[in-house]
Design an enzyme around this catalytic site. Sequence first.
Site, short mmCIF file in Angstrom:
data_model
loop_
_atom_site.label_atom_id
_atom_site.label_comp_id
_atom_site.label_asym_id
_atom_site.label_seq_id
_atom_site.Cartn_x
_atom_site.Cartn_y
_atom_site.Cartn_z
N ASP A 146 0.87 -1.17 0.00
CA ASP A 146 0.00 0.00 0.00
C ASP A 146 0.90 1.22 0.00
O ASP A 146 1.86 1.29 0.77
CB ASP A 146 -0.89 0.01 1.25
CG ASP A 146 -2.02 1.04 1.17
OD1 ASP A 146 -1.72 2.22 0.88
OD2 ASP A 146 -3.18 0.67 1.43
N SER A 159 -4.69 -1.21 12.47
CA SER A 159 -4.28 -2.62 12.41
C SER A 159 -3.84 -3.01 11.01
O SER A 159 -2.84 -3.73 10.82
CB SER A 159 -5.42 -3.52 12.87
OG SER A 159 -5.73 -3.31 14.23
N TYR A 160 -4.58 -2.56 10.02
CA TYR A 160 -4.23 -2.81 8.62
C TYR A 160 -2.86 -2.24 8.31
O TYR A 160 -2.00 -2.90 7.70
CB TYR A 160 -5.29 -2.19 7.72
CG TYR A 160 -4.91 -2.06 6.26
CD1 TYR A 160 -5.11 -3.12 5.38
CD2 TYR A 160 -4.38 -0.88 5.77
CE1 TYR A 160 -4.78 -3.01 4.04
CE2 TYR A 160 -4.04 -0.75 4.43
CZ TYR A 160 -4.24 -1.82 3.57
OH TYR A 160 -3.89 -1.70 2.24
N THR A 161 -2.61 -1.01 8.73
CA THR A 161 -1.36 -0.33 8.39
C THR A 161 -0.17 -0.98 9.07
O THR A 161 0.90 -1.12 8.47
CB THR A 161 -1.44 1.16 8.76
OG1 THR A 161 -2.58 1.74 8.11
CG2 THR A 161 -0.20 1.91 8.34
N LYS A 164 0.58 -4.10 6.99
CA LYS A 164 1.11 -3.77 5.66
C LYS A 164 2.52 -3.17 5.76
O LYS A 164 3.37 -3.41 4.89
CB LYS A 164 0.17 -2.82 4.94
CG LYS A 164 -1.09 -3.47 4.40
CD LYS A 164 -0.78 -4.41 3.24
CE LYS A 164 -2.04 -4.90 2.56
NZ LYS A 164 -1.76 -5.73 1.36
#
Length: 261
Positions: A146, A159-161, A164
């Site tokens: 990303d 949490s996603y970051t 990633k």
Amino acid sequence: MKQAAMNQPVALITGAAKRVGRVIAERFAAAGYAVVVHYGGSQQEALETVQAIEAAGGVAIVHQADLQSPSQLTAMVAAAYDSFGRLDVLVNCAAIFFPDTLADFALDDLERSWQVNCRAPLLLTQAFYRQASQRAQQGVVINVVDQKVQANFHPEDFSYTVAKAALGNLTAMLAMSAAPVLRVNALYPGLMTPSGDQTQADFEYSSARSTPLGYIAPTTEIADAILLLTRQSFNGAEFTVDAGQNLVRVDKDVINLYRAP
């Protein structure tokens, strides 16, 4: 074993049932690859992707796997070899995404994001490495990351970051660790398709404002870039394909920053 042309390369693409994953699967099929279409819960969409590839003269199979299950990940790579006798490309495209922040993230959500968005690509790469090593074969892994984790962090989607960012920072280590059996590269896309509760109008409004060019990179160009990264000379390479979205600094996710009037 699935019938494929002699010496036809094979690509395993996670999350290939729909959205960007399907575009990538169809692009690889058009380039002459037999494709393993992975899906988690979207069986019907996965079958439709295979049907579209076959209707265009390509070869594809579906494979269901829970990306949170290490044993199912190992089995999926083994199934690709069982079906075609080889595996040339692994594209780690599947991801989960949900809103949270440092102040409110739940431990279970952080763990789930880590397992799907980072651990699964890592374990699939390990399984690929072991299988290819045993057969004295070579291949390439492309991790879809990303653009935000290169230079455009913001506090949302915590949490996603975190997951990633970890995946992106594995590129060089995996490229060194897996050589010469596997080459490992990373693609950093920007906004691609509507997410969360975005309407199509919201998405189009955001697309026009989130990059210096006034538009987002088409999903077909994302797929083209991934295909380019399979070439022999790329190892440890990192491509950003986002129409310059990373140049526009933001303090929140663009899906929340721009809403259609």
